[in-house]
Scaffold this active site. Sequence first.
Site, PDB file in Angstrom:
ATOM      1  N   LYS A  77      13.361  -6.560  -0.263  1.00  0.00           N
ATOM      2  CA  LYS A  77      12.350  -7.538  -1.159  1.00  0.00           C
ATOM      3  C   LYS A  77      10.970  -6.553  -1.249  1.00  0.00           C
ATOM      4  O   LYS A  77      10.442  -6.694  -0.567  1.00  0.00           O
ATOM      5  CB  LYS A  77      12.103  -8.643  -0.518  1.00  0.00           C
ATOM      6  CG  LYS A  77      11.813  -9.893  -1.234  1.00  0.00           C
ATOM      7  CD  LYS A  77      10.528  -9.773  -2.225  1.00  0.00           C
ATOM      8  CE  LYS A  77       9.330  -9.755  -1.130  1.00  0.00           C
ATOM      9  NZ  LYS A  77       8.155  -9.593  -1.695  1.00  0.00           N
TER      10      LYS A  77
ATOM     11  N   ASP B  23      10.437 -17.163   2.460  1.00  0.00           N
ATOM     12  CA  ASP B  23      10.938 -17.959   3.567  1.00  0.00           C
ATOM     13  C   ASP B  23      12.565 -17.969   3.442  1.00  0.00           C
ATOM     14  O   ASP B  23      13.520 -18.084   4.287  1.00  0.00           O
ATOM     15  CB  ASP B  23      10.404 -19.408   3.532  1.00  0.00           C
ATOM     16  CG  ASP B  23       9.116 -19.378   4.241  1.00  0.00           C
ATOM     17  OD1 ASP B  23       8.806 -17.997   4.460  1.00  0.00           O
ATOM     18  OD2 ASP B  23       8.332 -20.249   3.773  1.00  0.00           O
TER      19      ASP B  23
ATOM     20  N   ASN C 261       0.865  -1.285   0.077  1.00  0.00           N
ATOM     21  CA  ASN C 261       0.004   0.110   0.004  1.00  0.00           C
ATOM     22  C   ASN C 261       0.835   1.343   0.087  1.00  0.00           C
ATOM     23  O   ASN C 261       0.500   2.214  -0.503  1.00  0.00           O
ATOM     24  CB  ASN C 261      -0.983  -0.023   1.239  1.00  0.00           C
ATOM     25  CG  ASN C 261      -0.506  -0.170   2.507  1.00  0.00           C
ATOM     26  OD1 ASN C 261       0.836  -0.359   2.630  1.00  0.00           O
ATOM     27  ND2 ASN C 261      -1.158   0.148   3.477  1.00  0.00           N
ATOM     28  N   TYR C 262       2.112   1.258   0.476  1.00  0.00           N
ATOM     29  CA  TYR C 262       3.014   2.322   0.549  1.00  0.00           C
ATOM     30  C   TYR C 262       4.294   1.838   0.115  1.00  0.00           C
ATOM     31  O   TYR C 262       5.277   1.832   0.797  1.00  0.00           O
ATOM     32  CB  TYR C 262       3.055   2.998   1.996  1.00  0.00           C
ATOM     33  CG  TYR C 262       2.017   3.885   2.014  1.00  0.00           C
ATOM     34  CD1 TYR C 262       1.834   5.350   1.774  1.00  0.00           C
ATOM     35  CD2 TYR C 262       0.851   3.321   2.967  1.00  0.00           C
ATOM     36  CE1 TYR C 262       0.384   5.981   1.997  1.00  0.00           C
ATOM     37  CE2 TYR C 262      -0.227   4.152   2.977  1.00  0.00           C
ATOM     38  CZ  TYR C 262      -0.682   5.333   2.608  1.00  0.00           C
ATOM     39  OH  TYR C 262      -1.612   6.174   2.909  1.00  0.00           O
TER      40      TYR C 262
ATOM     41  N   GLU D 111      -9.657  -7.141   9.663  1.00  0.00           N
ATOM     42  CA  GLU D 111      -9.282  -5.843   9.054  1.00  0.00           C
ATOM     43  C   GLU D 111      -9.911  -5.788   7.562  1.00  0.00           C
ATOM     44  O   GLU D 111      -9.032  -6.905   6.822  1.00  0.00           O
ATOM     45  CB  GLU D 111      -7.683  -5.770   9.126  1.00  0.00           C
ATOM     46  CG  GLU D 111      -6.820  -4.698   8.295  1.00  0.00           C
ATOM     47  CD  GLU D 111      -5.527  -4.963   8.372  1.00  0.00           C
ATOM     48  OE1 GLU D 111      -5.037  -3.684   8.442  1.00  0.00           O
ATOM     49  OE2 GLU D 111      -4.914  -5.986   8.124  1.00  0.00           O
TER      50      GLU D 111
ATOM     51  N   CYS E 177      -3.032   0.904   6.967  1.00  0.00           N
ATOM     52  CA  CYS E 177      -2.924   0.230   8.321  1.00  0.00           C
ATOM     53  C   CYS E 177      -3.575   1.152   9.195  1.00  0.00           C
ATOM     54  O   CYS E 177      -3.966   0.704  10.140  1.00  0.00           O
ATOM     55  CB  CYS E 177      -1.375   0.069   8.544  1.00  0.00           C
ATOM     56  SG  CYS E 177      -0.380   1.335   8.475  1.00  0.00           S
TER      57      CYS E 177
ATOM     58  N   ARG F 171      -0.230   7.595  10.392  1.00  0.00           N
ATOM     59  CA  ARG F 171       0.925   7.342  10.508  1.00  0.00           C
ATOM     60  C   ARG F 171       1.949   8.394  10.502  1.00  0.00           C
ATOM     61  O   ARG F 171       3.155   8.217  11.173  1.00  0.00           O
ATOM     62  CB  ARG F 171       1.394   6.364   9.275  1.00  0.00           C
ATOM     63  CG  ARG F 171       2.582   5.337   9.767  1.00  0.00           C
ATOM     64  CD  ARG F 171       2.634   4.268   8.814  1.00  0.00           C
ATOM     65  NE  ARG F 171       2.621   4.472   7.400  1.00  0.00           N
ATOM     66  CZ  ARG F 171       3.647   4.991   6.651  1.00  0.00           C
ATOM     67  NH1 ARG F 171       4.891   5.115   7.487  1.00  0.00           N
ATOM     68  NH2 ARG F 171       3.567   5.553   5.697  1.00  0.00           N
TER      69      ARG F 171
ATOM     70  N   GLY G 266       0.804  -7.593   6.741  1.00  0.00           N
ATOM     71  CA  GLY G 266       0.132  -8.386   7.513  1.00  0.00           C
ATOM     72  C   GLY G 266       0.427  -9.572   8.148  1.00  0.00           C
ATOM     73  O   GLY G 266       1.535  -9.555   9.031  1.00  0.00           O
TER      74      GLY G 266
ATOM     75  N   GLU H 241       5.877  -4.071  11.576  1.00  0.00           N
ATOM     76  CA  GLU H 241       4.852  -3.262  11.761  1.00  0.00           C
ATOM     77  C   GLU H 241       3.588  -3.997  10.895  1.00  0.00           C
ATOM     78  O   GLU H 241       3.617  -4.021   9.615  1.00  0.00           O
ATOM     79  CB  GLU H 241       5.107  -1.933  10.862  1.00  0.00           C
ATOM     80  CG  GLU H 241       6.206  -1.105  11.478  1.00  0.00           C
ATOM     81  CD  GLU H 241       5.730  -0.589  12.784  1.00  0.00           C
ATOM     82  OE1 GLU H 241       4.540  -0.485  13.127  1.00  0.00           O
ATOM     83  OE2 GLU H 241       6.617  -0.202  13.917  1.00  0.00           O
TER      84      GLU H 241
ATOM     85  N   THR I 178       1.498 -12.226   7.767  1.00  0.00           N
ATOM     86  CA  THR I 178       2.727 -12.968   7.252  1.00  0.00           C
ATOM     87  C   THR I 178       3.979 -12.620   8.412  1.00  0.00           C
ATOM     88  O   THR I 178       4.892 -13.433   8.511  1.00  0.00           O
ATOM     89  CB  THR I 178       3.383 -12.572   6.048  1.00  0.00           C
ATOM     90  OG1 THR I 178       2.110 -12.423   4.999  1.00  0.00           O
ATOM     91  CG2 THR I 178       4.427 -13.282   5.414  1.00  0.00           C
TER      92      THR I 178
HETATM   93  N1  LIG Z   1       1.633  -1.540  10.833  1.00  0.00           N
HETATM   94  C1  LIG Z   1       2.085  -0.529   9.687  1.00  0.00           C
HETATM   95  O1  LIG Z   1       2.831   0.145   9.812  1.00  0.00           O
HETATM   96  C2  LIG Z   1       1.296  -0.903   8.626  1.00  0.00           C
HETATM   97  C3  LIG Z   1       1.608  -0.119   7.186  1.00  0.00           C
HETATM   98  C4  LIG Z   1       1.079  -0.421   5.988  1.00  0.00           C
HETATM   99  C5  LIG Z   1       0.337  -1.780   6.277  1.00  0.00           C
HETATM  100  N2  LIG Z   1       0.318  -2.547   7.057  1.00  0.00           N
HETATM  101  C6  LIG Z   1      -0.431  -4.002   6.880  1.00  0.00           C
HETATM  102  O2  LIG Z   1      -0.060  -4.305   5.785  1.00  0.00           O
HETATM  103  C7  LIG Z   1      -1.129  -5.407   5.415  1.00  0.00           C
HETATM  104  C8  LIG Z   1      -1.224  -5.090   3.679  1.00  0.00           C
HETATM  105  O3  LIG Z   1      -0.194  -5.100   2.876  1.00  0.00           O
HETATM  106  P1  LIG Z   1       0.066  -6.366   2.169  1.00  0.00           P
HETATM  107  O4  LIG Z   1      -0.953  -7.311   1.641  1.00  0.00           O
HETATM  108  O5  LIG Z   1       1.310  -6.173   1.211  1.00  0.00           O
HETATM  109  O6  LIG Z   1       0.636  -7.338   3.553  1.00  0.00           O
HETATM  110  P2  LIG Z   1       1.519  -9.160   3.133  1.00  0.00           P
HETATM  111  O7  LIG Z   1       1.504  -9.484   4.616  1.00  0.00           O
HETATM  112  O8  LIG Z   1       0.554  -9.801   2.465  1.00  0.00           O
HETATM  113  O9  LIG Z   1       2.943  -8.617   2.249  1.00  0.00           O
HETATM  114  C9  LIG Z   1       3.690  -7.917   2.760  1.00  0.00           C
HETATM  115  C10 LIG Z   1       5.231  -8.208   2.339  1.00  0.00           C
HETATM  116  O10 LIG Z   1       5.542  -9.406   2.588  1.00  0.00           O
HETATM  117  C11 LIG Z   1       5.742 -10.314   1.483  1.00  0.00           C
HETATM  118  N3  LIG Z   1       5.938 -11.738   1.959  1.00  0.00           N
HETATM  119  C12 LIG Z   1       4.753 -12.504   1.551  1.00  0.00           C
HETATM  120  N4  LIG Z   1       4.937 -13.539   1.751  1.00  0.00           N
HETATM  121  C13 LIG Z   1       6.255 -13.748   2.370  1.00  0.00           C
HETATM  122  C14 LIG Z   1       7.028 -14.805   3.149  1.00  0.00           C
HETATM  123  N5  LIG Z   1       6.575 -15.867   3.080  1.00  0.00           N
HETATM  124  N6  LIG Z   1       8.295 -14.390   3.531  1.00  0.00           N
HETATM  125  C15 LIG Z   1       8.627 -13.029   3.411  1.00  0.00           C
HETATM  126  N7  LIG Z   1       7.990 -11.952   2.867  1.00  0.00           N
HETATM  127  C16 LIG Z   1       6.641 -12.379   2.360  1.00  0.00           C
HETATM  128  C17 LIG Z   1       5.014  -9.794   0.297  1.00  0.00           C
HETATM  129  O11 LIG Z   1       5.596 -10.071  -0.804  1.00  0.00           O
HETATM  130  C18 LIG Z   1       5.167  -8.075   0.810  1.00  0.00           C
HETATM  131  O12 LIG Z   1       6.267  -7.402   0.282  1.00  0.00           O
HETATM  132  C19 LIG Z   1      -2.298  -5.004   6.163  1.00  0.00           C
HETATM  133  O13 LIG Z   1      -2.387  -5.940   7.226  1.00  0.00           O
HETATM  134  C20 LIG Z   1      -1.900  -3.699   6.693  1.00  0.00           C
HETATM  135  O14 LIG Z   1      -2.631  -3.431   7.948  1.00  0.00           O
HETATM  136  C21 LIG Z   1       0.889  -2.381   8.108  1.00  0.00           C
END
Ligand SMILES: NC(=O)c1ccc[n+]([C@@H]2O[C@H](COP(=O)([O-])OP(=O)(O)OC[C@H]3O[C@@H](n4cnc5c(N)ncnc54)[C@H](O)[C@@H]3O)[C@@H](O)[C@H]2O)c1
Length: 497
Positions: free
Chosen positions: A193, A231, A170-171, A392, A299, A452, A247, A265, A249
């Site tokens: 990554k 992984d 998302n960002y 969410e 988020c 944020r 999220g 985060e 993950t």
């Molecule tokens: N707290 C914060 O600062 C913040 C800010 C923005 C978004 N978010 C959260 O992010 C989520 C949305 O983003 P998303 O859909 O990209 O999240 P996601 O968890 O699906 O993916 C995040 C990142 O992890 C990578 N990824 C996926 N599987 C992986 C693995 N097995 N090992 C390592 N990396 C892996 C993805 O390619 C991506 O780069 C929402 O839950 C949102 O609330 C949190």
Amino acid sequence: MAGDTFYKEIRAAGGAYKWHCDGAWRESTSGKTVGVSNPATRAREYEVQACTQAEVDEAFAAAKAAQKGWARTPLWQRAALLHKVAALMRDHAQPMADCLVKEIAKPSKDALSEVIRSADLIDYTAEEGLRALGEGALLTSDSFPGQTRNKLCLVSKVPLGVVLAIPPFNYPVNLAVSKLAPALMAGNAVVLKPPSQGVVAGSHMLQCFVKAGLPKGLVNMVTGKGSEIGDYLTGHPAVNCISFTGGDTGIAISRKAGMVPMQMELGGKDACIVCSDADIDLAAKAVLKGGFSYSGQRCTAVKLVLVVKEVADALAAKVAAGVEKLRVGMPEDDCDITPVVSESSANFIEGLVEDARQKGAKFLTPYRREGNLIWPTLLDHVTPEMRIAWEEPFGPVVPIMRVASADEAVAHCNANNLALQGCVFTRDINKAIAISDAMETGTVQINAAPARGPDHFPFQGFRDSGIGSQGIRNSLAMMVKTKSTVVNLDKDSYASG
Ligand SMILES: NC(=O)c1ccc[n+]([C@@H]2O[C@H](COP(=O)([O-])OP(=O)(O)OC[C@H]3O[C@@H](n4cnc5c(N)ncnc54)[C@H](O)[C@@H]3O)[C@@H](O)[C@H]2O)c1
């Protein structure tokens, strides 16, 4: 300024975007690419390299080698290079913003402001790092019982080594630089990554670091499916820190990671508590903007309204009137509501809406969906039995739950494992502080929607919403470890008299 020549080398002759290792943009030896779909058209917009595990090894080896010299580069030189990165980002912002429009359907004005905000964040990190990282401490031994002053402890901050940076879709620019800039300023090397959607904007961003003249190997970027190389990356023995935003993950990663510092985060279910003495116009505006900006894919989006019954009708009516005015359409037209990032995300959101419908939620606006475009949906009379009261949606859906008291609202928030942010609306500052004290979330906003920024404010989630804290100073602090050098003298030293 046009970006054609500046960004030329990041793309292969066949059109696929390259990965970056040891100072060079490369095609993967896998011979495979991964497609990136445009959420609005649902057609393939870009191709990126599907890196192999051997290429991941190469990226870490390059980072490890480059970090040694970088750790010995004066702070002022690191800062100067980061300022150069920021300047390049501003000069070449538009092509990067255009990718955000096509890859993640971000409204065009927001896409450009994400890039500019990111350049500002880099500048600020360079300035803050100059001061914060230049400070250490001198401790004398005689504070501790039984000791004399024959030992002087020099406490300094040293880099961690190689930081693995994983931002979400998302960002993809801002949340990448919020990891890269503090990591580099603190003397670390980085393997990035980028997210599967947002990877091409991430490549453009990385080129600004490359062109600024950072030593080769200091920043590297591997691309491919997170679910395939993720992984391998997070379990890699060369990783000295994982900075992850995303999220659930992140929860899985933190359970598996070994002795590695982590900045996590994660997701949020940011609640907006509206008390009976609230300024209802102000609260309604915050729910509208906080709930529906970037179609709720933030988020810190308002993901649940907990309103005290006496003022619930008034609040619901005002928010519903605002929703009617939101412009729904394409990101290129800078609409308020644009398609959500993927079909699976749209299906998930629809599942939450249907669950709420079956369990009796009242729809203040009709649910409508075309492809990945979901019209803004306002649900009233949501109950704790509904999934939307806890999960969410990450989409343009705002649930309203009516409560008997602010205490009931706080109890609901504290019962959720997600605990990123929350907000409270009341005209009574004492009540606001009491509610903030009772809310077990990383941040509570008083009389404004969760947010944020500004990016130098500390930002953290409790429970399943994170580990550690972001915000420029805190991120710099996360990227170093403490080193003590103890000078043992042959006689006591009272240099200060
Ligand atoms: N707290 C914060 O600062 C913040 C800010 C923005 C978004 N978010 C959260 O992010 C989520 C949305 O983003 P998303 O859909 O990209 O999240 P996601 O968890 O699906 O993916 C995040 C990142 O992890 C990578 N990824 C996926 N599987 C992986 C693995 N097995 N090992 C390592 N990396 C892996 C993805 O390619 C991506 O780069 C929402 O839950 C949102 O609330 C949190």
